[in-house]
Enzyme design. Structure first.
Site, PDB file in Angstrom:
ATOM      1  N   GLU A 113     -12.706   4.453   1.697  1.00 54.53           N
ATOM      2  CA  GLU A 113     -12.904   5.063   3.638  1.00 54.53           C
ATOM      3  C   GLU A 113     -13.611   4.307   4.181  1.00 54.53           C
ATOM      4  O   GLU A 113     -13.608   4.115   5.499  1.00 54.53           O
ATOM      5  CB  GLU A 113     -12.801   6.813   3.291  1.00 54.53           C
ATOM      6  CG  GLU A 113     -12.189   7.802   2.898  1.00 54.53           C
ATOM      7  CD  GLU A 113     -10.780   7.772   3.382  1.00 54.53           C
ATOM      8  OE1 GLU A 113     -10.836   8.035   4.434  1.00 54.53           O
ATOM      9  OE2 GLU A 113      -9.830   7.705   2.662  1.00 54.53           O
ATOM     10  N   SER A 199     -12.047 -14.663  -6.412  1.00 60.14           N
ATOM     11  CA  SER A 199     -10.562 -14.622  -5.846  1.00 60.14           C
ATOM     12  C   SER A 199      -9.862 -14.845  -6.071  1.00 60.14           C
ATOM     13  O   SER A 199      -8.313 -14.666  -6.585  1.00 60.14           O
ATOM     14  CB  SER A 199     -10.693 -14.688  -3.926  1.00 60.14           C
ATOM     15  OG  SER A 199     -11.684 -13.998  -3.650  1.00 60.14           O
ATOM     16  N   HIS A 328      -2.485  -2.314  -2.912  1.00 59.53           N
ATOM     17  CA  HIS A 328      -3.047  -3.283  -3.313  1.00 59.53           C
ATOM     18  C   HIS A 328      -4.472  -3.657  -3.425  1.00 59.53           C
ATOM     19  O   HIS A 328      -5.181  -3.620  -3.894  1.00 59.53           O
ATOM     20  CB  HIS A 328      -2.229  -4.850  -3.327  1.00 59.53           C
ATOM     21  CG  HIS A 328      -2.939  -5.676  -3.942  1.00 59.53           C
ATOM     22  ND1 HIS A 328      -3.044  -6.345  -5.062  1.00 59.53           N
ATOM     23  CD2 HIS A 328      -3.520  -7.231  -3.002  1.00 59.53           C
ATOM     24  CE1 HIS A 328      -3.012  -7.421  -5.230  1.00 59.53           C
ATOM     25  NE2 HIS A 328      -3.877  -8.370  -4.566  1.00 59.53           N
ATOM     26  N   SER A 329      -5.216  -3.798  -1.409  1.00 60.79           N
ATOM     27  CA  SER A 329      -6.317  -3.095  -1.294  1.00 60.79           C
ATOM     28  C   SER A 329      -6.787  -2.875   0.171  1.00 60.79           C
ATOM     29  O   SER A 329      -5.163  -2.300   0.132  1.00 60.79           O
ATOM     30  CB  SER A 329      -6.680  -4.856  -1.300  1.00 60.79           C
ATOM     31  OG  SER A 329      -5.444  -5.301  -0.194  1.00 60.79           O
TER      32      SER A 329
END
Length: 438
Positions: A113, A199, A328-329
């Site tokens: 959030e 990443s 996923h993200s």
């Protein structure tokens, strides 16, 4: 041809137990010797495989073996299916497993959030995969080295990484050990033997094998565990890592979280074989498939794989079947490629947190009042760390943007830092410098 036959004869002599003068191929004495030293026509002698000859032309079908079974200990209601497989964990440890999973879930909701409100730039939740994190983490020794992908925050949380550092990393503030240089969820902690996340997919796999090989050479009585998703298993680095680990006989546990989707690509479009565990034997890896939503199954499999990896110096592959309930993200909208009903099924019917809670309720170790109190307490802890992280400034760019690359800053970096300082003196009003450390 003659040279090849001589080489084959010499190799058979070296391989035969008790072989000596007069006992080689073609000079064996008696029927027993003929059985010990078969001729090339009776059995293939190719060095690249162990096999028998066949006289029938037949290609191997990809589904020649029925699906690898999924090992589990509990059913979905938390009942132990086979008492012999019950890890018999003490109440205190089971409570730690449960509290770590639920605390991670609470942190995920608040930081997700937070990103949606523009407070942080990016986030990845762990919804639905909490059991793979804590079940495996509990089975490791504290000094075992962890290489994660990016959805293993629960492993680090289980090892005691504090909430304020999770928050500091996501906010990139002055308390962030990475000094604000990494994007959110790229955690790392030297003291807890958790290698910093990077990443690019699967780069950690050959790196983990190299670390395991170094541990083997040092005879350090440690193991390496390397986490990755089934999507990352399609990368070339996975092939290289599996093969190196097997041929170098490294004490490593490859832990694949097969959560059904590689970002937006379902497993039906990722591969045609039987998942990831089926690839293990081809590389010479001892492999198993487990129910990733069953924390006890994950614990048992990781515990045994870790024990044998250290004792026998050999790699293991665990494929934990689970489901990614969240997107996923924060850059992904999973409603574009899967239905809400599908997600709701896994969230309501087969969630690792609810399964362990059922088990604790069945044993009288937990009740509704404790659940309410813990949920309230855990949310308060997360909110306190969240508010503290928001108040802290970002690291100074002049101080930290150019450091930690060279022991002594070279002239070209000093020149760049001076240029940045001049730029900020002239155009500083266009930047939110009030949010940065002075």
């Amino acid at each position: 041809m003659a040279a090849a036959l001589r080489a084959l004869r010499a190799r058979l002599l070296r391989a035969a137990p008790g072989a000596g003068p007069g006992r080689g191929l073609g000079t064996a004495r008696g029927p027993r010797a003929q059985q010990e030293f078969p001729t090339p026509e009776e059995k293939p002698q190719f060095p690249g495989a162990s096999a028998e000859f066949a006289e029938r032309l037949e290609f191997i079908q990809p589904n020649v073996i029925s699906g690898i079974p999924v090992y589990r200990v509990m059913d979905r209601q938390g009942h132990i299916l086979n008492p012999h497989e019950d890890p018999q964990l003490p109440k205190e440890l089971v409570l730690k497993l449960y509290k770590t999973m639920t605390l991670l879930n609470t942190m995920d909701r608040i930081l997700y959030e937070s990103q949606r409100q523009g407070r942080i730039s990016f986030y990845m939740t762990n919804y639905g995969e909490e059991g793979t994190h804590v079940g495996s983490a509990a089975a490791l020794d504290d000094t075992d080295l962890v290489f994660g992908q990016y959805r293993e925050a629960g492993v680090l949380m289980y090892r005691g990484y504090p909430l304020d550092l999770f928050m500091a990393q996501c906010y990139g503030n002055t308390s962030d050990p990475g000094k604000g240089r990494q994007m959110p969820v790229h955690y790392g902690c030297r003291e807890r033997h958790f290698v910093t996340i990077s990443s690019p997919l699967a780069t950690q796999i050959p790196q983990a094998v190299g670390a395991a090989y170094a541990i083997k050479r040092a005879d350090a009585n440690r193991a390496v565990i390397c986490y990755f998703g089934e999507g990352a298993a399609s990368e070339g680095d996975a092939h290289a890592g599996f093969n190196f680990a097997a041929t170098l006989e490294c004490p490593i546990v490859f832990f694949c979280r097969n959560n059904g989707y590689a970002i937006s690509t379902p497993t039906s479009e990722q591969y045609r074989g039987d998942g990831i565990a089926a690839r293990g034997p081809g590389y010479g890896l001892l492999s198993i498939r487990v129910d990733g939503n069953d924390v006890f199954a994950v614990y048992n499999a990781t515990k045994e794989a870790r024990r044998r990896a250290v004792a026998e110096n050999q790699p293991f592959l665990i494929e934990a079947m689970t489901y990614r309930i969240g997107h996923h993200s924060t850059s992904d909208d999973s409603s574009a490629y899967r239905s809400v009903d599908e997600v709701n099924y896994w969230d309501k019917q087969d969630h690792p947190i609810s399964r362990l809670r059922h088990h604790m309720l069945n044993r009288g170790w937990w009740d509704d009042e404790q659940e309410k109190a813990w949920r309230k307490s855990s949310r308060r802890k997360v909110m306190e760390a969240f508010e503290q992280a928001e108040r802290k400034p970002k690291p100074s760019p002049q101080q930290h943007l150019f450091s930690d690359v060279y022991r002594e800053m070279p002239p070209h970096l000093r020149k760049q830092r001076a240029a940045l300082e001049r730029h900020l003196q002239h155009y500083g009003e266009h930047y939110p410098l009030e949010h940065f450390e002075k």
